[in-house]
Scaffold this active site. Structure first.
Site, PDB file in Angstrom:
ATOM      1  N   HIS A 123       0.872  -1.179   0.000  1.00 43.83           N
ATOM      2  CA  HIS A 123       0.000   0.000   0.000  1.00 43.83           C
ATOM      3  C   HIS A 123       0.908   1.228   0.000  1.00 43.83           C
ATOM      4  O   HIS A 123       2.018   1.185   0.534  1.00 43.83           O
ATOM      5  CB  HIS A 123      -0.840  -0.058   1.288  1.00 43.83           C
ATOM      6  N   ASP A 200       3.365  -4.210   8.041  1.00 39.70           N
ATOM      7  CA  ASP A 200       2.115  -3.530   7.797  1.00 39.70           C
ATOM      8  C   ASP A 200       0.998  -4.520   8.143  1.00 39.70           C
ATOM      9  O   ASP A 200       0.728  -5.459   7.397  1.00 39.70           O
ATOM     10  CB  ASP A 200       2.024  -3.109   6.321  1.00 39.70           C
ATOM     11  N   GLN A 203      -4.192  -4.933   7.328  1.00 40.15           N
ATOM     12  CA  GLN A 203      -5.180  -5.922   6.875  1.00 40.15           C
ATOM     13  C   GLN A 203      -5.037  -7.239   7.635  1.00 40.15           C
ATOM     14  O   GLN A 203      -5.702  -8.222   7.286  1.00 40.15           O
ATOM     15  CB  GLN A 203      -5.028  -6.181   5.365  1.00 40.15           C
ATOM     16  N   LYS A 226     -10.228  -0.142  10.535  1.00 41.48           N
ATOM     17  CA  LYS A 226     -10.405  -1.355   9.725  1.00 41.48           C
ATOM     18  C   LYS A 226     -10.747  -2.564  10.601  1.00 41.48           C
ATOM     19  O   LYS A 226     -10.918  -3.665  10.099  1.00 41.48           O
ATOM     20  CB  LYS A 226      -9.134  -1.647   8.920  1.00 41.48           C
ATOM     21  N   CYS A 365      -4.902   2.366  -3.435  1.00 43.52           N
ATOM     22  CA  CYS A 365      -3.626   2.872  -2.907  1.00 43.52           C
ATOM     23  C   CYS A 365      -2.503   1.867  -3.141  1.00 43.52           C
ATOM     24  O   CYS A 365      -1.600   1.721  -2.301  1.00 43.52           O
ATOM     25  CB  CYS A 365      -3.721   3.227  -1.425  1.00 43.52           C
TER      26      CYS A 365
END
Ligand code: PLP
Length: 408
Positions: A123, A200, A203, A226, A365
């Site tokens: 991303h 990251d 998600q 999220k 993104c």
């Protein structure tokens, strides 16, 4: 298996009363998820009954606010199994977590010629802050490629990850392919050459159990919004000794111990990195989010989403001309980014919206990822604990209608 009907009742926006005309089919949780009543109530109670600034007042309201805000931090620390709540820095979102590390750690540790390793499936939040750092320092950003299945191609990892690599920052789960990356294997490879690691987890944390001590990562970032939590609050996890050694990212109130006209000294962790009045209601909301997800069970959520992903990929395979990008369901989280012949993803999303189906269209993104696929955009359906197989059926029916409208 999760009792999804019971879970859906926790989310006011998902009730038929919210969208009486065409019942909402919300398939954009990877962009931002819906919020359960428990989270809304925690924020509302703070704002209505003990709203005050934190870490400042010597009066009860402010003490109550401080206690709730710091209790939320402790809950987050337990949720990701950080050793210590001081390792949990509250930031605005995952993006700010990357910027904090790229700036604070990066300024002190990156020099001309050093290498920063990312992957091609990142991303922008995990690309641009490193590019900015590399530009400031004359460092080099390199990328681990992905293959035709949207899986990282590790065959040349030894050439990309060398003693010149100072940090390897990569996503645990791709927000386009849904690919679940082999985080521990990649961290072990980075350690073998003495590189730092940043994960990251934007998600990942919302969808599966995450244990930062088991990962043994140096830094990890994710966003509240999220994971059924509020916007405006996110988390940067960092190993204590690294955070201790790093200079502040932003200056102002709360992050100092002492200020004179000549110089200032810094507060202890985690507050050294939290300049100014923080997102108090949102922090408290994130604490309630963690309680909610823990109560449902992260392993159960992950298992249910695996089931949904298998179901969705099977169902979508029946739409002629539709291609889902990324690996098979067994290697994938609940994300299906697809193209339908040559139709523009924005047209698909607009037509689906007429049926009450909310999907995202665009580059999500992740422009470098799409460029490599030769695409400007994809349509993305993403699933969460409140998604039902019946909603996936409605998506498939909607896509058949899209085909009819375009006479495919
Ligand atoms: N990383 C990944 C994989 C994401 O999917 C996102 C959001 O879409 C981000 C980072 C950035 O999250 P935020 O915009 O909340 O900072």
């Amino acid at each position: 298996m999760l009792d999804v009907a019971k879970i859906r009742a926790d989310f006011p926006i998902l009730t038929v009363e919210s969208y009486p005309d065409v019942p909402l089919v919300f398939l954009d949780s990877a962009a931002s998820s819906q919020k359960p009543t428990a989270v809304l109530e925690a924020m509302d109670t703070y704002l209505r009954t003990y709203n005050a600034n934190v870490h400042r007042g010597i009066y009860r309201l402010s003490e109550d606010a401080t206690n709730a805000y710091e209790a939320a931090r402790a809950k987050v620390a337990r949720f990701i199994n950080a050793q210590d709540a001081a390792e949990v820095i509250f930031v605005r979102n995952a993006t700010e977590g990357f910027n904090l590390v790229a700036y604070s750690w990066g300024e002190a540790n990156i020099s001309a010629g050093d290498e920063i390793l990312l992957t091609e499936m990142e991303h922008h939040a995990n690309i641009v802050p490193w590019q900015l750092l590399a530009q400031r320092k004359g460092a080099v950003v390199r990328y681990v490629p992905f293959d035709e299945n949207g899986v990282l191609d590790l065959s040349n990892l030894a050439e990309l990850l060398t003693e010149r690599t100072k940090i390897f920052s990569f996503t645990a789960v791709s927000n386009v392919f849904g690919t679940i990356n082999p985080v521990k294997q990649l961290i072990a490879a980075a350690k073998a050459v003495g590189a730092m690691t940043m994960i990251d987890a934007a998600q990942a944390v919302p969808h599966m159990p995450i244990d930062v001590q088991d990962f043994d990562c140096d830094f990890l970032a994710f966003s509240g919004h999220k994971m059924c939590g509020p916007t405006g609050i996110g988390v940067l996890y960092g190993k204590r000794e690294l955070l201790e050694a790093m200079p502040p990212f932003m200056g102002g109130g709360d992050m100092i111990r002492r200020v004179t006209l000549e110089k200032s000294t810094w507060n202890d962790l985690p507050w050294k990195f939290e300049a100014g009045t923080p997102s108090i209601a949102e922090g408290i909301g994130l604490g309630a989010t963690v309680d909610y997800l823990t109560h449902v069970g992260m392993a159960e959520i992950h298992a249910y989403e695996q089931y949904l992903t298998h179901y969705a990929l099977e169902a979508l395979s029946e739409v002629p001309g539709l291609k889902v990008w990324g690996p098979p369901a067994s290697q994938k989280a609940g994300v299906a980014a697809f193209t339908l012949e040559k139709l523009h993803p924005h047209d698909i999303a607009e037509l689906l919206d007429k049926d009450g189906i909310a999907v995202r269209a665009g580059h999500h993104c992740a422009m470098p990822l799409h460029k490599k696929l030769g695409l400007a955009a994809t349509t993305r359906a993403s699933f969460y604990l409140y998604t039902t197989p019946a909603e996936i059926d409605r998506l498939v029916e909607g896509l058949h209608r899209v085909r009819q409208i375009f006479r495919l």
